[in-house]
Each structure stands twice: as C-alpha cells, then as structure tokens.
Enzyme design. Sequence first.
Site, PDB file in Angstrom:
ATOM      1  CB  THR A 271      18.759  -7.624  38.616  1.00 42.51           C
ATOM      2  OG1 THR A 271      19.106  -6.208  37.906  1.00 42.51           O
ATOM      3  CG2 THR A 271      19.025  -7.134  39.928  1.00 42.51           C
TER       4      THR A 271
ATOM      5  CG  ASN B  45      17.217 -11.596  12.813  1.00 42.44           C
ATOM      6  OD1 ASN B  45      17.574 -10.570  13.902  1.00 42.44           O
ATOM      7  ND2 ASN B  45      16.801 -11.183  11.727  1.00 42.44           N
TER       8      ASN B  45
ATOM      9  NE  ARG C  87      18.681  -9.406  19.840  1.00 44.38           N
ATOM     10  CZ  ARG C  87      19.473 -10.503  19.334  1.00 44.38           C
ATOM     11  NH1 ARG C  87      18.959 -11.767  19.512  1.00 44.38           N
ATOM     12  NH2 ARG C  87      20.490 -10.206  18.767  1.00 44.38           N
TER      13      ARG C  87
ATOM     14  N   GLY D 288      11.226  -1.347   8.846  1.00 38.46           N
ATOM     15  CA  GLY D 288       9.974  -0.721   9.282  1.00 38.46           C
ATOM     16  C   GLY D 288       9.283  -2.052  10.216  1.00 38.46           C
TER      17      GLY D 288
ATOM     18  CG  HIS E   1      16.699  -7.866  16.002  1.00 39.21           C
ATOM     19  ND1 HIS E   1      17.576  -9.007  15.651  1.00 39.21           N
ATOM     20  CD2 HIS E   1      17.293  -7.087  16.703  1.00 39.21           C
ATOM     21  CE1 HIS E   1      18.717  -8.644  16.191  1.00 39.21           C
ATOM     22  NE2 HIS E   1      18.559  -7.500  17.209  1.00 39.21           N
ATOM     23  CG  ASP E   2       8.858  -6.517  12.623  1.00 40.70           C
ATOM     24  OD1 ASP E   2       9.403  -6.585  11.565  1.00 40.70           O
ATOM     25  OD2 ASP E   2       7.806  -6.312  13.149  1.00 40.70           O
TER      26      ASP E   2
ATOM     27  CG  HIS F 111      21.331  -4.932  25.711  1.00 37.87           C
ATOM     28  ND1 HIS F 111      22.466  -4.636  24.942  1.00 37.87           N
ATOM     29  CD2 HIS F 111      20.542  -5.310  24.866  1.00 37.87           C
ATOM     30  CE1 HIS F 111      22.106  -4.816  23.990  1.00 37.87           C
ATOM     31  NE2 HIS F 111      21.139  -5.413  23.825  1.00 37.87           N
TER      32      HIS F 111
HETATM   33  C1  HEM Z   1      22.064  -0.318  20.439  1.00 38.95           C
HETATM   34  C2  HEM Z   1      22.268  -1.329  19.642  1.00 38.95           C
HETATM   35  C3  HEM Z   1      22.228  -2.810  19.856  1.00 38.95           C
HETATM   36  C4  HEM Z   1      23.262  -3.728  19.679  1.00 38.95           C
HETATM   37  C5  HEM Z   1      24.590  -3.614  19.236  1.00 38.95           C
HETATM   38  C6  HEM Z   1      22.598  -4.891  20.277  1.00 38.95           C
HETATM   39  C7  HEM Z   1      23.151  -6.192  20.441  1.00 38.95           C
HETATM   40  C8  HEM Z   1      22.916  -7.296  21.067  1.00 38.95           C
HETATM   41  C9  HEM Z   1      23.465  -8.597  20.876  1.00 38.95           C
HETATM   42  C10 HEM Z   1      24.469  -8.722  20.377  1.00 38.95           C
HETATM   43  C11 HEM Z   1      22.517  -9.535  21.694  1.00 38.95           C
HETATM   44  C12 HEM Z   1      22.916 -10.835  22.106  1.00 38.95           C
HETATM   45  C13 HEM Z   1      22.573 -11.849  20.839  1.00 38.95           C
HETATM   46  C14 HEM Z   1      23.250 -13.094  20.881  1.00 38.95           C
HETATM   47  O1  HEM Z   1      24.104 -13.231  21.385  1.00 38.95           O
HETATM   48  O2  HEM Z   1      22.362 -14.037  20.858  1.00 38.95           O
HETATM   49  C15 HEM Z   1      21.446  -8.695  22.104  1.00 38.95           C
HETATM   50  C16 HEM Z   1      20.544  -9.054  22.953  1.00 38.95           C
HETATM   51  C17 HEM Z   1      19.373  -8.424  23.267  1.00 38.95           C
HETATM   52  N1  HEM Z   1      18.964  -7.350  22.850  1.00 38.95           N
HETATM   53 FE1  HEM Z   1      20.108  -6.084  21.991  1.00 38.95          FE
HETATM   54  N2  HEM Z   1      21.372  -4.682  20.823  1.00 38.95           N
HETATM   55  C18 HEM Z   1      21.050  -3.421  20.874  1.00 38.95           C
HETATM   56  C19 HEM Z   1      19.911  -2.690  20.909  1.00 38.95           C
HETATM   57  C20 HEM Z   1      18.915  -3.220  21.379  1.00 38.95           C
HETATM   58  C21 HEM Z   1      17.480  -2.675  21.498  1.00 38.95           C
HETATM   59  C22 HEM Z   1      16.937  -1.471  20.924  1.00 38.95           C
HETATM   60  C23 HEM Z   1      16.675  -3.728  22.175  1.00 38.95           C
HETATM   61  C24 HEM Z   1      15.293  -3.530  22.504  1.00 38.95           C
HETATM   62  C25 HEM Z   1      14.610  -2.280  22.757  1.00 38.95           C
HETATM   63  C26 HEM Z   1      17.527  -4.778  22.475  1.00 38.95           C
HETATM   64  C27 HEM Z   1      17.095  -5.813  23.203  1.00 38.95           C
HETATM   65  C28 HEM Z   1      17.733  -7.054  23.423  1.00 38.95           C
HETATM   66  C29 HEM Z   1      17.341  -8.009  24.359  1.00 38.95           C
HETATM   67  C30 HEM Z   1      16.251  -7.965  25.185  1.00 38.95           C
HETATM   68  C31 HEM Z   1      18.433  -8.985  24.438  1.00 38.95           C
HETATM   69  C32 HEM Z   1      18.269 -10.261  25.169  1.00 38.95           C
HETATM   70  C33 HEM Z   1      17.468 -11.247  24.253  1.00 38.95           C
HETATM   71  C34 HEM Z   1      17.442 -12.686  24.843  1.00 38.95           C
HETATM   72  O3  HEM Z   1      17.658 -13.040  25.924  1.00 38.95           O
HETATM   73  O4  HEM Z   1      16.627 -13.481  23.890  1.00 38.95           O
HETATM   74  N3  HEM Z   1      18.637  -4.422  22.079  1.00 38.95           N
HETATM   75  N4  HEM Z   1      21.615  -7.400  21.572  1.00 38.95           N
END
Ligand code: HEM
Length: 329
Positions: free
Chosen positions: A252, A102, A70, A80, A74-75, A202
């Site tokens: 999973t 963040n 993630r 960029g 976010h970077d 996700h």
């Molecule tokens: C499509 C749009 C996206 C939205 C709206 C979104 C939103 C979110 C949100 C709300 C969370 C939980 C944050 C929290 O509650 O602390 C999350 C977690 C996460 N996101 Fe996304 N995300 C998106 C795309 C992506 C992309 C492109 C990636 C990586 C390629 C990604 C990887 C992750 C990962 C791995 C987590 C879990 C992080 C952890 O457990 O520390 N997400 N995302």
Amino acid sequence: MASCYFKSSSFCSILVVVVLGVLVGFAGRSSAQLSTNFYSKRCPKVFSTVKSVVQSAISKETRMGASLLRLHFHDCFVNGCDGSILLDDTSSFTGEKTAGPNNNSVRGFEVIDKIKSQVEKACPGVVSCADIVAIAARDSVDILGGPSWAVKLGRRDSKTASLAAANSGVIPPPSSTLDNLINRYKAQGLSARDMVALSGAHTIGKARCSSFRARIYGENNIDASFAKTRQNSCPKTPGSGDNNLAPLDAQTPNSFDPKYFQNLINKKGLLHSDQVLFNGGSTDSLVKTYSASAETFYSDFAKAMIKMGDIKPLTGSQGEIRKNCRRPN
Ligand code: HEM
Ligand SMILES: *[C@@H]1O[C@H](CO)[C@@H](O)[C@H](O)[C@H]1NC(C)=O
C-alpha cells in the site's frame, strides 16, 4: 555582594557576572524552546494555509506526501531542523541539494515555495521555512491516513547550509547495518525505538533502483518472487536504470499504515536498511509489535517525529526568517 565570601571585590564581581551569565544562559535556552502555539498570535492562518497547499499537491501526485515527509528528515539530520536543505546552490556556494543522499532524490521544493509565498501574503516575515517543512511533513502523514500530532514551532532559518555535513553519513545510507542505524540516531538524541518507528515512514513513497540494486541481486534474506519482480524494473548493471522507481511499501504505497512492517516480516523490505530491522536482531520484536498494532506504530511515530523536529533548532535571534526559502535574505 553581601553573600560574596571572597575578600577581593573584583573577584566577586567577576564571580557574580559569571553566575548571572550562566543563569541568563539557561533562561535564554528555556525561553527559546519550540512551542505548539508559537504562531497563534503572529500567524493564526499558517496551519490552514500549509494544509490546503499540501492537500492540493497530494491530490495532483500522491507521492508528494512522501517527498515532503522525507524533506523534514533530511533537513533535521544535517545540523538541525533549520531549512538548510532548501537553499539553492549559487556560483559562490554549494548547498545540500547535490549531496549523495539528496541528489536526484529529494523533492518537494516547489511545494514549499508555494506554501511560503501564500504564508508570506498572510503574515509577511513571520513564519520560517524550517517550520513550514515541519508542518508540511505532519500534514502529509495525516492526509495519507497516518497519525496527526501538534507540531512544535519557532524554528528559525539558517543563513547557510553544509554540503560536507550532508555527505558525512549523518543521513544513514541504505547499506547501513542495524548497529550503524542505531548509532546514527543516537547521535541525534533518538532511541532505537524512535529509529524503528521513523523507518515506518517507508510505508509511503518510492526509491530508485540504485538504492536497492545490491539487495535484490545479492542478498539472501529476501523473498525470491519479490526479488524477481523488483529485478524486472531494476537492471543488474550499475549505471543502467539507476533512476527506475519502485515503491518502498509493495502493498500500500499510498497509505500511511503498518504494512511496511508486515513486509519486513515477509522478507519484502526493499532497502537493505529496511530489512535489517527484522533480521534476527534486537529490533525484531518491535517490528512485530508495529505490524500488529497501527495504534502503537502511530503513537510512537508521532512522538518520534516531535523528537526529530526538536533536533538543534535555531531560535530566538539566531538565524533569520527567510523571505524566500531558496536563499538567505
Ligand atoms: C532509517 C534510516 C533511513 C534510511 C537508510 C533511509 C533511506 C532512504 C532511501 C535510500 C530512500 C530512497 C531514495 C531514492 O532512492 O531516491 C528513502 C526514501 C524515503 N524515505 Fe527514508 N531512510 C531512512 C529514514 C527515513 C525517515 C526517518 C524518514 C521520515 C521520517 C524517511 C522517509 C522517507 C520517505 C517518505 C521516502 C520516499 C520519498 C519519495 O518518494 O519521494 N526515511 N529513504
Ligand atoms: C547530481 O546528479 C546529476 C545528474 O542529474 C549529476 O550530473 C551530478 O554530477 C550529480 N552531482 C553530484 C555532486 O554527484
């Protein structure tokens, strides 16, 4: 100057300078592209060093793989892939760490620090923090059972960061509609297909109650027993239990697999922005495809990660190679 058609020689000189300038500009651009062999002479040990630190971090806490993945996202989405997210706030500067998407949510900075210090020992002043984040994201996916790919490298680090940009909506919120998601990715040069594949990230990691409360209490396109289970650890009242965690993939959460897409088909997407990918809209069929074929998901995911990693890198003499990822040199 023989080919100059104009009578005034000073006009011709200006013309030549402009044309040459444009040509050099193009050449400069193409020579400043990222490449997979960027460190093969300068720091051949970079890959083994990053991988061993990521491996040990994931062995200690599986979720760290998700957090590192993630971090790259976010970077890249904020001005960029330039390592800007890694800069600490100071008394005179507020970076991206406390931006809405963040704050209390992005993690993995200590792991990046550890990698950086080992890489600096092996090859001082050579490898950027932005590249370290890109490699760590790839290794995390690989270690958790997902695809691997050749990471393009040669990014340099920003000297600054933008809180305003990080808060501007370029990182889409979990309340996003499908159209919003598609448009946000399009603005970064990524297609709807890239967006759906990347959302497959996700399949690992966790979200806070505050990110999915509105969905589990207020939406209809959610499996009732799934909603109930999630409600048990996420109180309805905003402000209470905001940081309680739930896995993004209920089946999973520690393996990078296509189960995330199966969940969507079963109305068990955790975030609103997850479930919109399968809710009667234009991306339904792709969700079905990925749910049924790990191979297609993995191949599209790897391609989309490479595209995401190509978002507006600093190259050549732009930016710097930070010595410490948390502050400019
Ligand atoms: C499509 C749009 C996206 C939205 C709206 C979104 C939103 C979110 C949100 C709300 C969370 C939980 C944050 C929290 O509650 O602390 C999350 C977690 C996460 N996101 Fe996304 N995300 C998106 C795309 C992506 C992309 C492109 C990636 C990586 C390629 C990604 C990887 C992750 C990962 C791995 C987590 C879990 C992080 C952890 O457990 O520390 N997400 N995302
Ligand atoms: C970030 O989270 C902390 C709580 O850990 C909070 O005190 C602070 O106000 C938040 N910052 C912003 C800018 O929302």
